[in-house]
Design an enzyme around this catalytic site. Structure first.
Site, PDB file in Angstrom:
ATOM      1  N   CYS B  78       0.851  -1.203   0.000  1.00 43.75           N
ATOM      2  CA  CYS B  78       0.000   0.000   0.000  1.00 43.75           C
ATOM      3  C   CYS B  78       0.886   1.252   0.000  1.00 43.75           C
ATOM      4  O   CYS B  78       1.690   1.459   0.917  1.00 43.75           O
ATOM      5  CB  CYS B  78      -0.910   0.008   1.221  1.00 43.75           C
ATOM      6  SG  CYS B  78      -1.866   1.531   1.363  1.00 43.75           S
ATOM      7  N   ILE B  79       0.704   2.067  -1.018  1.00 40.51           N
ATOM      8  CA  ILE B  79       1.619   3.202  -1.185  1.00 40.51           C
ATOM      9  C   ILE B  79       1.455   4.236  -0.071  1.00 40.51           C
ATOM     10  O   ILE B  79       2.441   4.779   0.435  1.00 40.51           O
ATOM     11  CB  ILE B  79       1.471   3.836  -2.595  1.00 40.51           C
ATOM     12  CG1 ILE B  79       2.548   4.895  -2.832  1.00 40.51           C
ATOM     13  CG2 ILE B  79       0.081   4.410  -2.831  1.00 40.51           C
ATOM     14  CD1 ILE B  79       2.694   5.293  -4.294  1.00 40.51           C
TER      15      ILE B  79
END
Lengths: 118, 132
Positions: B78-79
């Site tokens: 997840c960025i």
């Protein structure tokens, strides 16, 4: 389209879990899936009104949760037992959520395609 | 069956990310497939290339990286969770003017939509390291 349930069991502050559960519920709705959100255990503290996280230099989760209905996350539930065990008055909740007994939670879970427990 | 696994806890601090790896190995061994591994929350630390373990301890991030590469698994970090925690690839490092990058090979930084899309395609979603 699938039916998702996000379960949030963490208090609003102290860990990132509550915020990440909210983010995931919003993202699930944004990607055109049906999503419900269940607050249980310490997660019911997220529903309390008049949170003042500025005192600990945190963002207000309650404000972020107000966006949930705008993104069509309208099925909000909480565990009645968890609320009672923690002495939280159901009349003081900031978010409009439906109370569920443990049996009702079991049946809610059975209706889902997938569960995200954050 | 097709599985999506969500890994939410950091290596070292919690057993659950190791349990997730062992579960993932067992899935493949039993003939199931993994649609995607999604690293969320503190789980992003499993994707660091900079973890160093004492000689008599296992290095969980390295084990994840070997597993992901060996089986060519779709592994998304997840960025938003990753950049907050300082797990970044070269593109994000340039974007934010940082001095280096530490996302291991075989992992991609992307958004929560990748988790939702993977779950839609999967028969089962299993979460490791949920909050309590």
């Amino acid at each position: 389209m699938k039916q998702f349930l996000v379960i949030s069991s963490s208090a609003p502050y102290g860990t990132a879990h509550a915020r990440e559960a909210t983010d995931l519920a919003l993202a699930t709705a944004l990607f055109d899936q049906k999503v419900a959100l269940l607050f249980q255990g310490d997660g019911v503290f997220q529903l309390q009104a008049n949170q003042n996280p500025a005192a600990i230099e945190q963002k207000n989760l309650s404000a972020m949760q107000q966006a949930l209905p705008l993104y069509d996350v309208e099925d909000l539930f909480y565990c009645t037992d968890s609320l009672q065990e923690r002495g939280v008055d159901p009349d003081t909740l900031a978010l409009s959520a439906k109370p569920l007994s443990r049996n009702e939670i079991a049946s809610l879970i059975r209706q889902q395609d997938h569960i995200f427990h954050v | 069956m097709k599985y999506t696994l969500i890994i939410q806890s950091a290596p070292i601090d919690h057993q659950s990310s190791y349990t997730a790896l062992r579960f993932a190995r067992a899935l493949l061994k039993a003939g199931h497939s993994i649609e995607r591994l999604f690293f969320y929350g503190a789980g992003v630390h499993n994707a660091t290339s900079h973890s160093v373990a004492p000689q008599d301890e296992s290095n969980l991030p390295e084990q994840w990286q070997q597993f992901v590469t060996q089986h060519s698994l779709d592994s998304v970090v997840c960025i938003a969770a990753a950049v907050r925690r300082g797990v970044i690839n070269s593109a994000e490092s340039r974007r934010y003017g940082k001095g280096g990058d530490n996302l291991a090979d075989g992992f991609d930084l992307s958004g929560l939509g990748q988790l939702v899309a993977s779950a839609v395609e999967s028969d089962r979603v299993v979460t490791f390291g949920a909050g309590a």
